[in-house]
Design a protein around this motif. Structure first.
Motif, PDB file in Angstrom:
ATOM      1  N   TYR A 146       0.824  -1.214   0.000  1.00 25.79           N
ATOM      2  CA  TYR A 146       0.000   0.000   0.000  1.00 25.79           C
ATOM      3  C   TYR A 146       0.861   1.268   0.000  1.00 25.79           C
ATOM      4  O   TYR A 146       0.801   2.072  -0.929  1.00 25.79           O
ATOM      5  CB  TYR A 146      -0.944  -0.020   1.213  1.00 25.79           C
ATOM      6  CG  TYR A 146      -1.695   1.285   1.429  1.00 25.79           C
ATOM      7  CD1 TYR A 146      -2.751   1.641   0.602  1.00 25.79           C
ATOM      8  CD2 TYR A 146      -1.331   2.162   2.459  1.00 25.79           C
ATOM      9  CE1 TYR A 146      -3.433   2.850   0.794  1.00 25.79           C
ATOM     10  CE2 TYR A 146      -2.009   3.359   2.658  1.00 25.79           C
ATOM     11  CZ  TYR A 146      -3.052   3.698   1.824  1.00 25.79           C
ATOM     12  OH  TYR A 146      -3.719   4.884   2.010  1.00 25.79           O
ATOM     13  N   TRP A 167       1.177   5.792  -7.656  1.00 23.58           N
ATOM     14  CA  TRP A 167       0.446   7.070  -7.509  1.00 23.58           C
ATOM     15  C   TRP A 167       1.199   8.232  -8.169  1.00 23.58           C
ATOM     16  O   TRP A 167       0.659   8.888  -9.067  1.00 23.58           O
ATOM     17  CB  TRP A 167       0.139   7.318  -6.028  1.00 23.58           C
ATOM     18  CG  TRP A 167      -0.592   8.601  -5.758  1.00 23.58           C
ATOM     19  CD1 TRP A 167      -0.030   9.805  -5.460  1.00 23.58           C
ATOM     20  CD2 TRP A 167      -2.011   8.806  -5.796  1.00 23.58           C
ATOM     21  NE1 TRP A 167      -1.004  10.753  -5.288  1.00 23.58           N
ATOM     22  CE2 TRP A 167      -2.236  10.175  -5.490  1.00 23.58           C
ATOM     23  CE3 TRP A 167      -3.107   7.988  -6.050  1.00 23.58           C
ATOM     24  CZ2 TRP A 167      -3.504  10.732  -5.434  1.00 23.58           C
ATOM     25  CZ3 TRP A 167      -4.384   8.544  -5.989  1.00 23.58           C
ATOM     26  CH2 TRP A 167      -4.571   9.897  -5.687  1.00 23.58           C
ATOM     27  N   TYR A 222      -5.585   1.326  -8.720  1.00 24.19           N
ATOM     28  CA  TYR A 222      -4.187   0.976  -8.969  1.00 24.19           C
ATOM     29  C   TYR A 222      -3.602   0.037  -7.916  1.00 24.19           C
ATOM     30  O   TYR A 222      -2.474  -0.415  -8.071  1.00 24.19           O
ATOM     31  CB  TYR A 222      -3.352   2.269  -9.033  1.00 24.19           C
ATOM     32  CG  TYR A 222      -3.413   3.094  -7.774  1.00 24.19           C
ATOM     33  CD1 TYR A 222      -4.502   3.926  -7.507  1.00 24.19           C
ATOM     34  CD2 TYR A 222      -2.388   3.047  -6.840  1.00 24.19           C
ATOM     35  CE1 TYR A 222      -4.570   4.679  -6.349  1.00 24.19           C
ATOM     36  CE2 TYR A 222      -2.440   3.803  -5.676  1.00 24.19           C
ATOM     37  CZ  TYR A 222      -3.542   4.612  -5.441  1.00 24.19           C
ATOM     38  OH  TYR A 222      -3.605   5.352  -4.289  1.00 24.19           O
ATOM     39  N   ARG A 234      -8.224  15.479   0.245  1.00 26.37           N
ATOM     40  CA  ARG A 234      -7.271  14.792   1.114  1.00 26.37           C
ATOM     41  C   ARG A 234      -5.999  15.622   1.062  1.00 26.37           C
ATOM     42  O   ARG A 234      -5.750  16.328   0.061  1.00 26.37           O
ATOM     43  CB  ARG A 234      -6.973  13.386   0.572  1.00 26.37           C
ATOM     44  CG  ARG A 234      -8.036  12.367   0.863  1.00 26.37           C
ATOM     45  CD  ARG A 234      -7.656  10.998   0.333  1.00 26.37           C
ATOM     46  NE  ARG A 234      -7.326  11.043  -1.083  1.00 26.37           N
ATOM     47  CZ  ARG A 234      -6.101  10.996  -1.577  1.00 26.37           C
ATOM     48  NH1 ARG A 234      -5.053  10.887  -0.777  1.00 26.37           N
ATOM     49  NH2 ARG A 234      -5.905  11.024  -2.860  1.00 26.37           N
TER      50      ARG A 234
HETATM   51  C1  G6P Z   1      -7.878   8.181  -4.524  1.00 22.40           C
HETATM   52  C2  G6P Z   1      -7.743   6.764  -4.999  1.00 22.40           C
HETATM   53  C3  G6P Z   1      -8.588   5.833  -4.181  1.00 22.40           C
HETATM   54  C4  G6P Z   1      -8.313   6.029  -2.712  1.00 22.40           C
HETATM   55  C5  G6P Z   1      -8.470   7.477  -2.332  1.00 22.40           C
HETATM   56  C6  G6P Z   1      -8.109   7.713  -0.893  1.00 22.40           C
HETATM   57  O1  G6P Z   1      -9.141   8.648  -4.788  1.00 22.40           O
HETATM   58  O2  G6P Z   1      -8.093   6.688  -6.350  1.00 22.40           O
HETATM   59  O3  G6P Z   1      -8.312   4.515  -4.549  1.00 22.40           O
HETATM   60  O4  G6P Z   1      -9.160   5.229  -1.938  1.00 22.40           O
HETATM   61  O5  G6P Z   1      -7.635   8.250  -3.154  1.00 22.40           O
HETATM   62  O6  G6P Z   1      -6.813   7.301  -0.644  1.00 22.40           O
HETATM   63  P1  G6P Z   1      -6.485   6.217   0.438  1.00 22.40           P
HETATM   64  O7  G6P Z   1      -5.058   5.878   0.212  1.00 22.40           O
HETATM   65  O8  G6P Z   1      -6.727   6.860   1.756  1.00 22.40           O
HETATM   66  O9  G6P Z   1      -7.386   5.075   0.232  1.00 22.40           O
END
Ligand code: G6P
Length: 751
Positions: free
Chosen positions: A348, A357, A404, A539
């Motif tokens: 992750y 990412w 992804y 975020r």
């Molecule tokens: C983006 C990604 C999602 C992810 C989200 C939040 O939107 O495309 O797959 O869930 O960010 O990120 P996190 O790492 O907290 O799941």
């Protein structure tokens, strides 16, 4: 088979032979008359030439009546093998001198032509002759005329020869064509049969499999475009306004995918159970993906497999790690997968968020790739694939793979469940082939994704980037027009499906109207009722353009000092991936910049930027959306960005302005937003000022139009279109299986 192809060839050869025979029959007389005309013209010229040569001596000898000399002259002349006879007639039409060979019947050749004779062609008992006359005159005194007779029998001989040659040539041609026809028919029989079978079964219509004989390509092309039209028509029907609701999605599932199980796989779970001082609390994560897919799952009632990341997650699951959700009103099952600390670190934080990412987002943060992270990524993908296989009640479930984190999972599931319909959706941008080439495991990632039946992106641009990347790094068959990739005998449909939100049924602020929210939020922030409010909801991620947004606020205040003390910007920033250095650094930069700007413009209790770096639930966000005059979405790169759509959905008062980065997928749909390049600070500042001074009527016009679009192009449509496509592919797969088993059965019966 050979006998059949021979019979088929005969069907072609016999008519051909007949046509050739008719042609030869018509051609021979035509050639006869043609060659005759050539020869006559030839002899006409030749006669003129000879007459000119004899004229001079005749002019001398005739007045002298030198018979002997004239006879000698004539005899010498007819030694030429073609010249048969000569005669000289006086002006009164009497033959004065002639060779012994001169046919008496010709006389002085003033006799009328018989019917059918050519002007200079005369048929005599001894054979055909060519007769030419040439006047002999001196000083206007007409002495008489010279008659030249050429033998024409050689022409008849030649004509007979020509006839023989023409007939033999046509005969030979017939034989050669027959052989070629038999040969081609024999060789291509199998190809044709395969082609026809392919067309009937639909295989050839998949461009990637086009091993069809070239002569069938036009037919296949026509069929393919017809099918595509049909498909487009169907998609068109899908896009009817107001067409997509949770009910419609449910109906679609039951009618088109009757009895089929839906399994969703994502890393982030829709509900996180956390242990708090007051007991177990449920939290919804800040993730556009989760918000969208959750609405779909409520409608579909399947199983959602995700990483159990909450501190109390294990406490609420059954012995199969399942928990019914939503907690208040369960409608589907959440199946949690547990990861070790090492797995989470490598898969992750490492490979997904430090590698893929930044690789996919062009936000100028370097991707980091480590072999150890990759190993964990492979292992975790396999663990989730195993969970899918275990959850599958049939051998052909519909599996919806998200994002992804699971690029390898589609192939892994495909290997275990070849009949599964695997729909993979890539929620983030797909970079160009050069950028993607940085990834040391690029081929593996692409191969993994091509295990999908359908692979979806938000925009046509990302879809195109993906096709080009595959073209660059894998040996595949790509049909760009149909947007399919054939790899290892399996076909993947690559499409764009712009994601959206579930349109709220009523005012979504618990009865609180937009006007109430406006006042309440301002009070909570310690602002006056007429203070202008901007909002950003993200975020805390370096791709979101938060720094650039703050800089735009600063520049706007510089340029329009009257806004100092009047305008406040609230940034809601949910902490994200905070154990990564890059995110920690980013948070520090954001905080520092907010502080610096606030220090610069502070006045008493006034601060232009309010940074709320903590998690906010959906209801709180709704209140902020409703209270704001302007919402800033300035991502440096974003697959879609659902905050933009959530803001629009929240504004049932049809007020408020959206400023939207041109680098978001949303900018392709929301044209009435103020579209900006977030890197250009002045542009952002101008857009902000324009938004704050925009007349209410213009706000209403823009907002109304965007609301209509988001309402129709909602998340049910997003899922519905993918499921309709999946249902179509499944249906075809089933028909194909039936055809195959029927053909096998008939073959056995025949055998
Ligand atoms: C983006 C990604 C999602 C992810 C989200 C939040 O939107 O495309 O797959 O869930 O960010 O990120 P996190 O790492 O907290 O799941």
């Amino acid at each position: 088979m050979q006998l059949r192809s021979f019979r088929l060839s005969l069907r072609f050869v016999l008519p051909l032979a007949l046509v050739l025979a008719l042609f030869a029959y018509a051609a021979v007389p035509l050639m006869d008359s043609l060659t005759l005309r050539w020869f006559v013209r030839d002899l006409d010229i030749r006669s003129q030439f000879l007459a000119r040569a004899l004229e001079q001596p005749l002019l001398e000898y005739v007045p002298q009546k030198a018979r002997r000399k004239i006879t000698q002259l004539f005899d010498r002349a007819i030694q030429d093998e073609r010249l048969y006879a000569l005669a000289f007639c006086d002006a009164g039409g009497r033959v004065l001198y002639q060779t012994v060979t001169y046919p008496e019947s010709l006389g002085c050749r003033t006799m009328p032509l018989k019917e059918g004779e050519h002007l200079s062609l005369v048929r005599l008992p001894q054979g055909a002759v060519h007769v030419a006359e040439s006047p002999v005159s001196q000083d206007a005194e007409h002495l008489g005329k010279l008659i030249l007779v050429h033998d024409m029998s050689f022409i008849e001989r030649r004509s007979a020869d020509t006839k023989k040659y023409v007939i033999s040539l046509f005969g030979l041609l017939g034989v050669v064509i027959s052989f070629i026809a038999v040969f081609i028919a024999h060789v291509s029989w199998r190809g044709w049969i395969r082609g026809v079978k392919g067309i009937l079964s639909g295989d050839m219509l998949q461009p990637a499999k086009s091993t069809a004989p070239p002569e069938m390509l036009p037919v296949i092309g026509d069929l393919r475009s017809m099918l595509r039209d049909l498909h487009m028509e169907r998609q068109g029907q899908d896009s009817l306004p107001q067409a997509w609701t949770p009910e419609k999605l449910r109906t679609l599932l039951h009618s088109e995918l009757a009895g089929d199980q839906v399994i969703v796989v994502s890393n982030r779970e829709p509900y996180i159970h956390e242990m708090t001082s007051g007991g177990i609390a449920v939290r919804r994560p800040a993730s556009g993906l989760v918000t969208a897919v959750e609405a779909v799952m409520r409608a579909c009632s399947g199983t959602w497999i995700a990483h159990g990341s909450g501190s109390a997650d294990r406490d609420v699951v059954d012995r199969n790690d399942r928990v019914p959700v939503p907690p208040a009103n369960p409608s589907y099952t959440l199946r949690r997968v547990w990861l070790t600390k090492e797995e989470e670190e490598g898969y992750y934080y490492g490979f997904a968020n430090e590698g893929l990412w930044p690789l996919c987002h062009i936000a100028h943060v370097r991707p980091v790739f480590r072999s150890g992270d990759w190993d964990q990524y492979v292992q975790v993908n396999q663990r989730f694939a195993d969970a899918v296989i275990k959850e599958a009640r049939t051998d052909d479930p519909v599996v919806l793979v998200q994002d992804y984190h699971f690029a390898l999972l589609p192939r892994m599931v495909r290997e275990a469940l070849p009949k599964a319909t695997i729909i993979t959706f890539w929620h983030i941008p797909w970079p160009n082939p050069e950028s993607f080439g940085i990834c040391p495991w690029r081929e593996e990632i692409l191969e993994g994704l091509l295990g999908s039946t359908i692979l979806g992106f938000h925009t046509p641009f990302h879809r195109k980037n993906f096709l080009e990347t595959v073209d660059r790094y894998l040996e595949t068959r790509i049909e760009s027009e149909a947007s399919t990739i054939s790899y290892g005998g399996k076909l993947t449909q690559v499409e764009h499906y712009p994601i959206s939100i579930a349109w709220p049924e009523d005012a979504q602020t618990d009865g609180e109207s937009a006007a109430d929210c406006r006042i309440a939020i301002r009070q909570e922030l310690g602002l006056g009722a007429e203070h202008l409010l901007g909002i950003g909801v993200d975020r805390l991620d370096y791709t979101k353009g938060i720094i650039e947004r703050f800089q735009a606020v600063e520049r706007m205040l510089e340029r329009h000092p009257e806004m100092i003390g009047r305008f406040v910007f609230v940034q809601i920033a949910a902490p994200s991936r905070s154990s990564l250095d890059e995110y920690q650094n980013f948070e520090a930069r954001v905080r520092n910049l907010a502080q610096r700007i606030n220090r610069r413009f502070e006045d008493g209790s006034y601060r232009p930027i309010v940074l709320k770096a903590q998690h906010h639930d959906q209801d709180e966000l709704q209140r902020y959306y409703c209270a704001a005059d302007v919402c800033l979405v300035t991502s440096l790169h974003d697959g879609m960005n659902l905050v933009a759509k959530e803001f629009i959905a929240a504004r049932n008062d049809e007020q408020g302005v959206l400023i939207l980065s041109q680098f978001t997928g949303a900018a392709r749909e929301l044209h009435e937003a103020l579209i900006v390049n977030p890197y250009h600070i002045e542009e952002g500042a101008d857009a902000l000022y324009r938004a704050l001074s925009m007349p209410r009527v213009e706000q209403r016009e823009r907002m109304r139009s965007m609301r209509a679009l988001v309402k129709d192009f909602n998340v049910y449509r997003w899922a519905g279109r993918m499921l309709v496509d999946a249902a179509r592919l499944r249906q075809r797969e089933r028909v194909m299986t039936k055809i195959r088993s029927h053909s096998l059965a008939s073959l056995r019966r025949v055998g």
